[in-house]
Motif scaffolding. Structure first.
Motif, PDB file in Angstrom:
ATOM      1  N   HIS A  19      18.621   9.054   8.310  1.00  8.76           N
ATOM      2  CA  HIS A  19      17.341   8.395   8.024  1.00  8.76           C
ATOM      3  C   HIS A  19      17.612   7.081   7.305  1.00  8.76           C
ATOM      4  CE1 HIS A  19      18.243  10.242   4.136  1.00  8.76           C
ATOM      5  NE2 HIS A  19      17.411   9.366   3.597  1.00  8.76           N
ATOM      6  N   SER A  20      16.598   6.262   7.206  1.00  9.74           N
ATOM      7  CA  SER A  20      16.686   5.053   6.404  1.00  9.74           C
ATOM      8  C   SER A  20      15.342   4.845   5.718  1.00  9.74           C
ATOM      9  CB  SER A  20      17.063   3.842   7.261  1.00  9.74           C
ATOM     10  OG  SER A  20      16.160   3.685   8.333  1.00  9.74           O
ATOM     11  N   THR A  21      15.372   4.161   4.576  1.00  9.46           N
ATOM     12  CA  THR A  21      14.139   3.865   3.854  1.00  9.46           C
ATOM     13  C   THR A  21      13.803   2.386   4.025  1.00  9.46           C
ATOM     14  OG1 THR A  21      15.373   3.506   1.809  1.00  9.46           O
ATOM     15  CG2 THR A  21      14.418   5.703   2.144  1.00  9.46           C
ATOM     16  N   HIS A  22      12.505   2.119   4.039  1.00  9.63           N
ATOM     17  CA  HIS A  22      12.033   0.758   4.279  1.00  9.63           C
ATOM     18  C   HIS A  22      10.886   0.446   3.323  1.00  9.63           C
ATOM     19  CE1 HIS A  22      14.372   0.517   8.021  1.00  9.63           C
ATOM     20  NE2 HIS A  22      14.092   1.794   8.107  1.00  9.63           N
ATOM     21  N   PRO A  23      11.148  -0.356   2.277  1.00  8.11           N
ATOM     22  CA  PRO A  23      10.068  -0.746   1.378  1.00  8.11           C
ATOM     23  C   PRO A  23       9.157  -1.777   2.050  1.00  8.11           C
ATOM     24  CG  PRO A  23      12.142  -1.716   0.661  1.00  8.11           C
ATOM     25  CD  PRO A  23      12.450  -0.861   1.855  1.00  8.11           C
ATOM     26  N   TYR A  24       7.908  -1.797   1.633  1.00  3.58           N
ATOM     27  CA  TYR A  24       6.954  -2.781   2.135  1.00  3.58           C
ATOM     28  C   TYR A  24       5.949  -3.070   1.035  1.00  3.58           C
ATOM     29  CZ  TYR A  24       3.893   1.238   2.763  1.00  3.58           C
ATOM     30  OH  TYR A  24       3.137   2.359   2.527  1.00  3.58           O
ATOM     31  N   ASP A  25       5.252  -4.181   1.173  1.00  4.90           N
ATOM     32  CA  ASP A  25       4.258  -4.560   0.170  1.00  4.90           C
ATOM     33  C   ASP A  25       2.921  -4.825   0.847  1.00  4.90           C
ATOM     34  OD1 ASP A  25       3.030  -5.293  -2.187  1.00  4.90           O
ATOM     35  OD2 ASP A  25       3.862  -7.321  -2.209  1.00  4.90           O
ATOM     36  N   VAL A  26       2.081  -3.802   0.870  1.00  2.82           N
ATOM     37  CA  VAL A  26       0.732  -3.909   1.432  1.00  2.82           C
ATOM     38  C   VAL A  26      -0.199  -3.203   0.451  1.00  2.82           C
ATOM     39  CG1 VAL A  26      -0.805  -3.214   3.331  1.00  2.82           C
ATOM     40  CG2 VAL A  26       1.530  -3.938   3.828  1.00  2.82           C
ATOM     41  N   SER A  27      -1.298  -3.838   0.111  1.00  6.46           N
ATOM     42  CA  SER A  27      -2.252  -3.216  -0.808  1.00  6.46           C
ATOM     43  C   SER A  27      -2.830  -1.957  -0.180  1.00  6.46           C
ATOM     44  CB  SER A  27      -3.394  -4.189  -1.119  1.00  6.46           C
ATOM     45  OG  SER A  27      -4.455  -3.495  -1.766  1.00  6.46           O
ATOM     46  N   PRO A  28      -2.876  -0.824  -0.942  1.00  9.02           N
ATOM     47  CA  PRO A  28      -3.433   0.413  -0.378  1.00  9.02           C
ATOM     48  C   PRO A  28      -4.916   0.281  -0.011  1.00  9.02           C
ATOM     49  CG  PRO A  28      -2.726   0.744  -2.670  1.00  9.02           C
ATOM     50  CD  PRO A  28      -2.372  -0.657  -2.286  1.00  9.02           C
ATOM     51  N   ASP A  29      -5.576  -0.745  -0.532  1.00 13.85           N
ATOM     52  CA  ASP A  29      -6.989  -0.958  -0.230  1.00 13.85           C
ATOM     53  C   ASP A  29      -7.208  -1.942   0.920  1.00 13.85           C
ATOM     54  OD1 ASP A  29      -7.765   0.762  -2.321  1.00 13.85           O
ATOM     55  OD2 ASP A  29      -7.508  -0.870  -3.771  1.00 13.85           O
ATOM     56  N   TYR A  33      -4.944  -0.750   7.077  1.00 11.49           N
ATOM     57  CA  TYR A  33      -3.720  -0.549   6.301  1.00 11.49           C
ATOM     58  C   TYR A  33      -2.513  -0.215   7.174  1.00 11.49           C
ATOM     59  CZ  TYR A  33      -0.587   1.595   2.848  1.00 11.49           C
ATOM     60  OH  TYR A  33       0.492   1.933   2.083  1.00 11.49           O
ATOM     61  N   GLY A  34      -2.659   0.756   8.057  1.00 12.72           N
ATOM     62  CA  GLY A  34      -1.538   1.183   8.880  1.00 12.72           C
ATOM     63  C   GLY A  34      -0.957   0.072   9.731  1.00 12.72           C
ATOM     64  N   ALA A  35      -1.820  -0.723  10.343  1.00 13.19           N
ATOM     65  CA  ALA A  35      -1.351  -1.839  11.167  1.00 13.19           C
ATOM     66  C   ALA A  35      -0.634  -2.879  10.304  1.00 13.19           C
ATOM     67  CB  ALA A  35      -2.519  -2.474  11.911  1.00 13.19           C
ATOM     68  N   GLN A  36      -1.123  -3.069   9.078  1.00 14.01           N
ATOM     69  CA  GLN A  36      -0.468  -4.021   8.182  1.00 14.01           C
ATOM     70  C   GLN A  36       0.902  -3.513   7.734  1.00 14.01           C
ATOM     71  OE1 GLN A  36      -2.563  -6.163   5.169  1.00 14.01           O
ATOM     72  NE2 GLN A  36      -4.541  -5.804   6.148  1.00 14.01           N
ATOM     73  N   VAL A  37       1.018  -2.205   7.524  1.00 14.93           N
ATOM     74  CA  VAL A  37       2.323  -1.628   7.181  1.00 14.93           C
ATOM     75  C   VAL A  37       3.299  -1.844   8.335  1.00 14.93           C
ATOM     76  CG1 VAL A  37       3.581   0.525   6.730  1.00 14.93           C
ATOM     77  CG2 VAL A  37       1.421   0.062   5.531  1.00 14.93           C
ATOM     78  N   ALA A  38       2.852  -1.571   9.560  1.00 14.54           N
ATOM     79  CA  ALA A  38       3.702  -1.775  10.735  1.00 14.54           C
ATOM     80  C   ALA A  38       4.152  -3.235  10.831  1.00 14.54           C
ATOM     81  CB  ALA A  38       2.968  -1.352  12.005  1.00 14.54           C
ATOM     82  N   ALA A  39       3.217  -4.159  10.602  1.00 17.36           N
ATOM     83  CA  ALA A  39       3.552  -5.581  10.654  1.00 17.36           C
ATOM     84  C   ALA A  39       4.567  -5.939   9.563  1.00 17.36           C
ATOM     85  CB  ALA A  39       2.289  -6.424  10.510  1.00 17.36           C
ATOM     86  N   ALA A  40       4.372  -5.402   8.373  1.00 17.92           N
ATOM     87  CA  ALA A  40       5.299  -5.677   7.272  1.00 17.92           C
ATOM     88  C   ALA A  40       6.696  -5.139   7.579  1.00 17.92           C
ATOM     89  CB  ALA A  40       4.768  -5.075   5.971  1.00 17.92           C
ATOM     90  N   LEU A  41       6.757  -4.024   8.306  1.00 16.07           N
ATOM     91  CA  LEU A  41       8.048  -3.438   8.677  1.00 16.07           C
ATOM     92  C   LEU A  41       8.644  -4.101   9.917  1.00 16.07           C
ATOM     93  CD1 LEU A  41       7.176   0.354   8.233  1.00 16.07           C
ATOM     94  CD2 LEU A  41       8.561  -1.058   6.697  1.00 16.07           C
ATOM     95  N   GLY A  42       7.801  -4.838  10.660  1.00 11.53           N
ATOM     96  CA  GLY A  42       8.269  -5.481  11.878  1.00 11.53           C
ATOM     97  C   GLY A  42       8.480  -4.523  13.027  1.00 11.53           C
TER      98      GLY A  42
END
Length: 159
Positions: A19-29, A33-42
């Protein structure tokens, strides 16, 4: 946040699961949200999954669905042989899993709950799920996710 260890990452390390971990910075509000997390992760949003805690016939069940869709409660109930499903109360979900909303991982929960992973996960070489903390995702093979959670797979996403 000191270190990146969570019960989910500890479980994967203990079981020697790749496995690998991937930090991201998206406001929980943030909206969508999910699409923004995906975008932040690329990564494509179809590979990022959210863990939803539900009640099926009075018992808690974890539903793991793509962030791009909604949970089909009827399909979830059918997947676990139940009649009726609803979203669990946030406090109940947090107490049962040991995680906070926005950081609920399907792995390493306080109490192992019945789990259903949307069948679309199997179409990807790896998927992303919460690592058990807001701002941190885990990447792992869907077969490992299913095996570690004892999940069944079924088409439970709508939209």
């Amino acid at each position: 946040m000191a270190g990146q260890g969570t019960p989910a990452t500890a479980l994967l390390t203990r079981r020697k699961i790749a496995h690998s971990t991937h930090p991201y910075d998206v406001s929980p509000d943030a909206p969508n949200y999910g699409a923004q997390v995906a975008a932040a992760l690329g990564v494509p949003p179809a590979r990022v999954f959210k863990s939803l805690i539900t009640e099926v016939d009075g018992g808690l069940t974890v539903a793991v669905v793509p962030v791009t869709g909604e949970l089909d409660l009827k399909a979830l109930a059918a997947a676990v042989g139940g009649k009726r499903a609803a979203m669990a109360d946030r406090t109940v979900a947090e107490r049962a899993t040991g995680y906070v909303r926005g950081g609920i991982s399907p792995l390493g929960q306080r109490k192992r709950l019945p789990t259903v992973v949307d069948a679309s996960a199997l179409a990807h070489p790896t998927v992303y799920v919460s690592a058990g903390r807001r701002g941190l995702q885990l990447q792992l093979a869907p077969a490992d996710l299913v095996a570690l959670t004892g999940a069944v797979t079924a088409p439970i996403a709508a939209g």
